[in-house]
Write a protein that holds these residues in place. Structure first.
Motif, PDB file in Angstrom:
ATOM      1  N   LEU A  18      33.538  32.507  30.036  1.00  9.32           N
ATOM      2  CA  LEU A  18      34.054  32.352  31.376  1.00  9.32           C
ATOM      3  C   LEU A  18      32.892  31.980  32.279  1.00  9.32           C
ATOM      4  CD1 LEU A  18      36.397  32.717  33.392  1.00  9.32           C
ATOM      5  CD2 LEU A  18      35.660  35.074  33.640  1.00  9.32           C
ATOM      6  N   GLY A  23      35.144  35.467  42.375  1.00  9.26           N
ATOM      7  CA  GLY A  23      36.415  35.669  43.044  1.00  9.26           C
ATOM      8  C   GLY A  23      36.353  36.979  43.795  1.00  9.26           C
ATOM      9  N   THR A  38      36.670  34.106  39.489  1.00  4.29           N
ATOM     10  CA  THR A  38      37.027  35.336  38.791  1.00  4.29           C
ATOM     11  C   THR A  38      35.952  36.379  39.055  1.00  4.29           C
ATOM     12  OG1 THR A  38      35.849  34.655  36.821  1.00  4.29           O
ATOM     13  CG2 THR A  38      38.178  34.076  36.940  1.00  4.29           C
ATOM     14  N   ASN A  39      36.173  37.582  38.621  1.00  2.35           N
ATOM     15  CA  ASN A  39      35.173  38.618  38.793  1.00  2.35           C
ATOM     16  C   ASN A  39      34.213  38.572  37.605  1.00  2.35           C
ATOM     17  OD1 ASN A  39      33.672  40.950  39.158  1.00  2.35           O
ATOM     18  ND2 ASN A  39      35.361  41.959  40.189  1.00  2.35           N
ATOM     19  N   ASN A  43      34.087  41.257  34.405  1.00  3.06           N
ATOM     20  CA  ASN A  43      34.542  40.713  33.128  1.00  3.06           C
ATOM     21  C   ASN A  43      33.469  40.798  32.049  1.00  3.06           C
ATOM     22  OD1 ASN A  43      37.043  40.079  34.170  1.00  3.06           O
ATOM     23  ND2 ASN A  43      36.476  37.978  34.661  1.00  3.06           N
TER      24      ASN A  43
END
Length: 75
Positions: A18, A23, A38-39, A43
């Motif tokens: 990723l 985010g 995204t985090n 993650n």
């Protein structure tokens, strides 16, 4: 999925693949005020994940800035 894969092969290094922008509450750190992401930190804190990758493109993210400013972005 990561714990399952580790149960099959405990020596296999895993990453989440990723790569993207922040985010949630960290959007202010995205280059060019990008509001999607995204985090990344959360993650990658999954215990079965072994490493994370990051690609930096300061010449694109900081276009119009000096080479010195782009170099300092990496530090």
């Amino acid at each position: 999925m990561a714990p399952y894969l580790k149960s099959i092969d405990a020596n296999h290094l895993l990453e989440i693949e990723l790569e993207g922008f922040y985010g949630d509450d960290r959007k202010q750190y995205n280059p060019n005020n990008i509001q999607a992401g995204t985090n990344f930190i959360t993650n990658n804190q999954v215990p079965s994940i072994d490493f994370a990758t990051v690609h930096c493109y300061p010449d694109q993210w900081l276009s119009g800035s000096t080479g010195e400013a782009q170099l300092s972005f990496h530090q």
